[in-house]
Design a protein around this motif. Structure first.
Motif, PDB file in Angstrom:
ATOM      1  N   LYS A  91       0.984   4.122  -3.366  1.00  0.00           N
ATOM      2  CA  LYS A  91       1.056   5.560  -3.209  1.00  0.00           C
ATOM      3  C   LYS A  91       2.081   6.298  -3.887  1.00  0.00           C
ATOM      4  CE  LYS A  91      -2.312   5.581   0.972  1.00  0.00           C
ATOM      5  NZ  LYS A  91      -2.264   5.948   2.483  1.00  0.00           N
ATOM      6  N   SER A  92       3.282   5.681  -3.358  1.00  0.00           N
ATOM      7  CA  SER A  92       4.438   6.112  -4.120  1.00  0.00           C
ATOM      8  C   SER A  92       4.462   6.150  -5.581  1.00  0.00           C
ATOM      9  CB  SER A  92       5.501   5.723  -3.332  1.00  0.00           C
ATOM     10  OG  SER A  92       5.528   5.982  -1.875  1.00  0.00           O
ATOM     11  N   ILE A  93       4.132   4.914  -6.143  1.00  0.00           N
ATOM     12  CA  ILE A  93       4.467   4.950  -7.520  1.00  0.00           C
ATOM     13  C   ILE A  93       3.272   5.624  -8.303  1.00  0.00           C
ATOM     14  CG2 ILE A  93       3.039   2.691  -7.841  1.00  0.00           C
ATOM     15  CD1 ILE A  93       6.492   3.391  -9.083  1.00  0.00           C
ATOM     16  N   MET A  94       2.149   5.951  -7.618  1.00  0.00           N
ATOM     17  CA  MET A  94       1.087   6.552  -8.280  1.00  0.00           C
ATOM     18  C   MET A  94       1.799   8.197  -8.489  1.00  0.00           C
ATOM     19  SD  MET A  94      -1.118   5.002  -9.307  1.00  0.00           S
ATOM     20  CE  MET A  94      -2.460   6.365  -9.843  1.00  0.00           C
ATOM     21  N   LEU A  95       2.434   8.457  -7.738  1.00  0.00           N
ATOM     22  CA  LEU A  95       2.974   9.896  -7.881  1.00  0.00           C
ATOM     23  C   LEU A  95       3.869   9.867  -9.174  1.00  0.00           C
ATOM     24  CD1 LEU A  95       4.170  10.719  -4.189  1.00  0.00           C
ATOM     25  CD2 LEU A  95       2.105  11.444  -5.266  1.00  0.00           C
ATOM     26  N   VAL A  96       4.806   8.664  -9.627  1.00  0.00           N
ATOM     27  CA  VAL A  96       5.274   8.794 -10.702  1.00  0.00           C
ATOM     28  C   VAL A  96       4.528   8.585 -11.926  1.00  0.00           C
ATOM     29  CG1 VAL A  96       7.185   7.351 -11.806  1.00  0.00           C
ATOM     30  CG2 VAL A  96       7.238   7.688  -9.490  1.00  0.00           C
ATOM     31  N   TRP A  97       3.363   7.893 -11.761  1.00  0.00           N
ATOM     32  CA  TRP A  97       2.448   7.749 -12.734  1.00  0.00           C
ATOM     33  C   TRP A  97       1.812   9.269 -13.059  1.00  0.00           C
ATOM     34  CZ3 TRP A  97      -2.896   8.750 -13.218  1.00  0.00           C
ATOM     35  CH2 TRP A  97      -3.698   8.293 -14.303  1.00  0.00           C
ATOM     36  N   ARG A  98       1.297  10.059 -12.224  1.00  0.00           N
ATOM     37  CA  ARG A  98       0.794  11.289 -12.468  1.00  0.00           C
ATOM     38  C   ARG A  98       1.926  12.281 -12.900  1.00  0.00           C
ATOM     39  NH1 ARG A  98      -1.203  10.081  -7.115  1.00  0.00           N
ATOM     40  NH2 ARG A  98      -3.676  10.044  -7.146  1.00  0.00           N
ATOM     41  N   ALA A  99       3.068  12.113 -12.839  1.00  0.00           N
ATOM     42  CA  ALA A  99       4.211  12.965 -13.346  1.00  0.00           C
ATOM     43  C   ALA A  99       4.210  12.556 -14.831  1.00  0.00           C
ATOM     44  CB  ALA A  99       5.431  12.657 -12.680  1.00  0.00           C
ATOM     45  N   ALA A 100       4.030  11.524 -15.032  1.00  0.00           N
ATOM     46  CA  ALA A 100       4.149  10.896 -16.305  1.00  0.00           C
ATOM     47  C   ALA A 100       2.842  11.532 -17.289  1.00  0.00           C
ATOM     48  CB  ALA A 100       3.950   9.370 -16.613  1.00  0.00           C
ATOM     49  N   THR A 101       1.607  11.618 -16.440  1.00  0.00           N
ATOM     50  CA  THR A 101       0.544  12.035 -17.197  1.00  0.00           C
ATOM     51  C   THR A 101       0.429  13.540 -17.427  1.00  0.00           C
ATOM     52  OG1 THR A 101      -0.825  11.991 -15.130  1.00  0.00           O
ATOM     53  CG2 THR A 101      -0.918   9.961 -16.269  1.00  0.00           C
ATOM     54  N   ASN A 102       1.366  14.268 -16.572  1.00  0.00           N
ATOM     55  CA  ASN A 102       1.579  15.530 -16.726  1.00  0.00           C
ATOM     56  C   ASN A 102       2.425  16.136 -17.766  1.00  0.00           C
ATOM     57  OD1 ASN A 102      -0.664  16.200 -14.840  1.00  0.00           O
ATOM     58  ND2 ASN A 102       1.068  15.937 -13.037  1.00  0.00           N
ATOM     59  N   ARG A 137       0.963  -1.163  -0.049  1.00  0.00           N
ATOM     60  CA  ARG A 137       0.011   0.094   0.008  1.00  0.00           C
ATOM     61  C   ARG A 137       0.925   1.228  -0.023  1.00  0.00           C
ATOM     62  NH1 ARG A 137      -3.287  -2.938   3.545  1.00  0.00           N
ATOM     63  NH2 ARG A 137      -2.466  -1.656   5.409  1.00  0.00           N
ATOM     64  N   VAL A 138       1.962   1.136   0.790  1.00  0.00           N
ATOM     65  CA  VAL A 138       2.826   2.345   0.998  1.00  0.00           C
ATOM     66  C   VAL A 138       3.396   2.536  -0.481  1.00  0.00           C
ATOM     67  CG1 VAL A 138       5.059   3.041   1.752  1.00  0.00           C
ATOM     68  CG2 VAL A 138       3.292   2.134   3.229  1.00  0.00           C
ATOM     69  N   GLY A 154      -3.903  -4.631  -8.881  1.00  0.00           N
ATOM     70  CA  GLY A 154      -2.900  -5.693  -8.456  1.00  0.00           C
ATOM     71  C   GLY A 154      -1.855  -6.243  -9.471  1.00  0.00           C
ATOM     72  N   GLU A 155      -2.095  -5.948 -10.591  1.00  0.00           N
ATOM     73  CA  GLU A 155      -1.614  -6.743 -11.586  1.00  0.00           C
ATOM     74  C   GLU A 155      -0.206  -6.294 -11.665  1.00  0.00           C
ATOM     75  OE1 GLU A 155      -3.133  -7.563 -15.707  1.00  0.00           O
ATOM     76  OE2 GLU A 155      -5.188  -6.628 -14.807  1.00  0.00           O
ATOM     77  N   ILE A 156       0.087  -5.123 -11.269  1.00  0.00           N
ATOM     78  CA  ILE A 156       1.726  -4.494 -11.135  1.00  0.00           C
ATOM     79  C   ILE A 156       1.762  -4.182  -9.613  1.00  0.00           C
ATOM     80  CG2 ILE A 156       2.874  -2.253 -11.509  1.00  0.00           C
ATOM     81  CD1 ILE A 156       1.438  -1.928 -14.347  1.00  0.00           C
ATOM     82  N   ARG A 157       2.573  -4.516  -9.042  1.00  0.00           N
ATOM     83  CA  ARG A 157       2.801  -4.810  -7.705  1.00  0.00           C
ATOM     84  C   ARG A 157       4.415  -4.278  -7.211  1.00  0.00           C
ATOM     85  NH1 ARG A 157      -1.199  -7.012  -4.568  1.00  0.00           N
ATOM     86  NH2 ARG A 157       0.168  -7.156  -2.758  1.00  0.00           N
ATOM     87  N   THR A 158       5.093  -3.950  -8.343  1.00  0.00           N
ATOM     88  CA  THR A 158       6.624  -3.796  -8.396  1.00  0.00           C
ATOM     89  C   THR A 158       6.900  -2.733  -9.092  1.00  0.00           C
ATOM     90  OG1 THR A 158       7.732  -5.280  -9.696  1.00  0.00           O
ATOM     91  CG2 THR A 158       7.240  -6.086  -7.399  1.00  0.00           C
ATOM     92  N   THR A 159       8.006  -2.031  -8.666  1.00  0.00           N
ATOM     93  CA  THR A 159       8.563  -1.063  -9.374  1.00  0.00           C
ATOM     94  C   THR A 159       8.985  -1.580 -11.006  1.00  0.00           C
ATOM     95  OG1 THR A 159       9.178   0.107  -7.467  1.00  0.00           O
ATOM     96  CG2 THR A 159      10.322   0.955  -9.518  1.00  0.00           C
ATOM     97  N   ALA A 160       9.659  -2.608 -10.774  1.00  0.00           N
ATOM     98  CA  ALA A 160      10.102  -3.230 -12.092  1.00  0.00           C
ATOM     99  C   ALA A 160       8.925  -3.459 -13.048  1.00  0.00           C
ATOM    100  CB  ALA A 160      10.826  -4.762 -11.741  1.00  0.00           C
ATOM    101  N   GLU A 161       7.853  -4.088 -12.585  1.00  0.00           N
ATOM    102  CA  GLU A 161       6.825  -4.193 -13.461  1.00  0.00           C
ATOM    103  C   GLU A 161       6.025  -2.941 -13.910  1.00  0.00           C
ATOM    104  OE1 GLU A 161       5.085  -8.105 -11.209  1.00  0.00           O
ATOM    105  OE2 GLU A 161       4.065  -6.473 -10.787  1.00  0.00           O
ATOM    106  N   PHE A 162       6.164  -1.933 -13.372  1.00  0.00           N
ATOM    107  CA  PHE A 162       5.714  -0.680 -13.597  1.00  0.00           C
ATOM    108  C   PHE A 162       6.719  -0.032 -14.516  1.00  0.00           C
ATOM    109  CE2 PHE A 162       5.974   4.063 -13.444  1.00  0.00           C
ATOM    110  CZ  PHE A 162       4.828   4.468 -13.389  1.00  0.00           C
ATOM    111  N   LYS A 197      -4.472   2.011 -18.925  1.00  0.00           N
ATOM    112  CA  LYS A 197      -4.242   0.473 -18.616  1.00  0.00           C
ATOM    113  C   LYS A 197      -3.313   0.343 -17.559  1.00  0.00           C
ATOM    114  CE  LYS A 197      -3.711  -3.716 -21.136  1.00  0.00           C
ATOM    115  NZ  LYS A 197      -3.393  -4.309 -22.305  1.00  0.00           N
ATOM    116  N   ILE A 198      -2.208   1.279 -17.498  1.00  0.00           N
ATOM    117  CA  ILE A 198      -0.993   1.042 -16.672  1.00  0.00           C
ATOM    118  C   ILE A 198      -1.912   1.222 -15.077  1.00  0.00           C
ATOM    119  CG2 ILE A 198       1.026   1.730 -15.442  1.00  0.00           C
ATOM    120  CD1 ILE A 198       2.074   2.242 -18.469  1.00  0.00           C
TER     121      ILE A 198
END
Length: 225
Positions: A71-82, A67-68, A121-129, A113-114
């Motif tokens: 939340k952190s990886i979604m910040l990276v995802w939002r940076a990509a969307t911006n 869960r931690v 829960g299909e993506i659970r690690t930074t490597a998968e992201f 899709k990401i």
């Protein structure tokens, strides 16, 4: 008289046999008695502490860490969307926009899709992201010619997003290493404090021994007097 004795004996034997049968015979409705003896406040559907059901409900350390991380990886995802080029990668590529796209790209990927894969829960690690991000940009680079705008946008955004991911990984390593570093510093500080106390104790003992006159010195002074 003998008949009365025999009848009395037979009646006693009948009573003893009835008592033995009542002792040997198991009680009826044993299950119902056990259920009735349970505390009334307990709910049969409620799991007891430390039972498999309660353990399965309780969060494990892995789930808390996930869960931690989410939340952190979604910040990276939002940076990509911006990103300034993100509009091209927000939604799936359709045949109307890119004819023959599915015949060339067999594993299409987009930012939405990401996000769904992170949520379910299909993506659970930074490597998968990172893998799916690279796949998204690689598809655009492979389908479009090198002089196409989308090709150039994909390479530009790829560089920036990979930089965000590398920074995220570095931060995660620092966060994980920080508790170990703090423990090491505390141990070193405790050892230094203990050493200082020992040195202070030794200095006090040496000072006390210097200030205390010896017995031979006292005798010499008496003789002089």
């Amino acid at each position: 008289m003998e008949e009365e004795k025999e009848s009395g004996l037979s009646s006693k034997e009948g009573e003893t046999s009835d008592e033995e049968e009542s002792r040997v015979q198991p009680p009826e409705n044993d299950d119902s008695n056990l259920l009735s003896s349970l505390p009334q406040h307990l709910d049969p559907n409620e799991s007891l502490p430390n039972s498999p059901a309660s353990l399965s409900i309780s969060d494990t350390e892995d789930e808390k860490s996930y869960r931690v991380w989410k939340k952190s990886i979604m910040l990276v995802w939002r940076a990509a969307t911006n990103h300034k080029c993100a509009s091209v990668f927000l939604h799936p590529v359709t045949e109307d926009i890119a004819p023959g796209y599915r015949s060339i790209v067999h594993k299409p990927m987009d930012l939405q899709k990401i996000k769904r894969k992170i949520d379910n829960g299909e993506i659970r690690t930074t490597a998968e992201f990172q893998r799916d991000m690279m796949l998204m940009f690689t598809n655009a680079i492979m389908y479009n010619n090198s002089d196409h705008d989308v090709h150039k946008m994909a390479k530009n955004m790829y560089k920036d997003v990979m930089g965000h991911i590398e920074q995220f990984v570095s931060t995660q390593i620092m966060v994980q290493a920080e508790p170990k570093l703090l423990r090491t510093l505390r141990r070193a500080e405790a050892a230094a404090t203990h050493s200082d106390k020992e040195d202070e104790t030794k200095r006090k003992r040496s000072t006390d021994s210097d200030q205390t006159p010896s017995s031979s010195g006292a005798k010499v002074k008496k003789r002089r007097l």
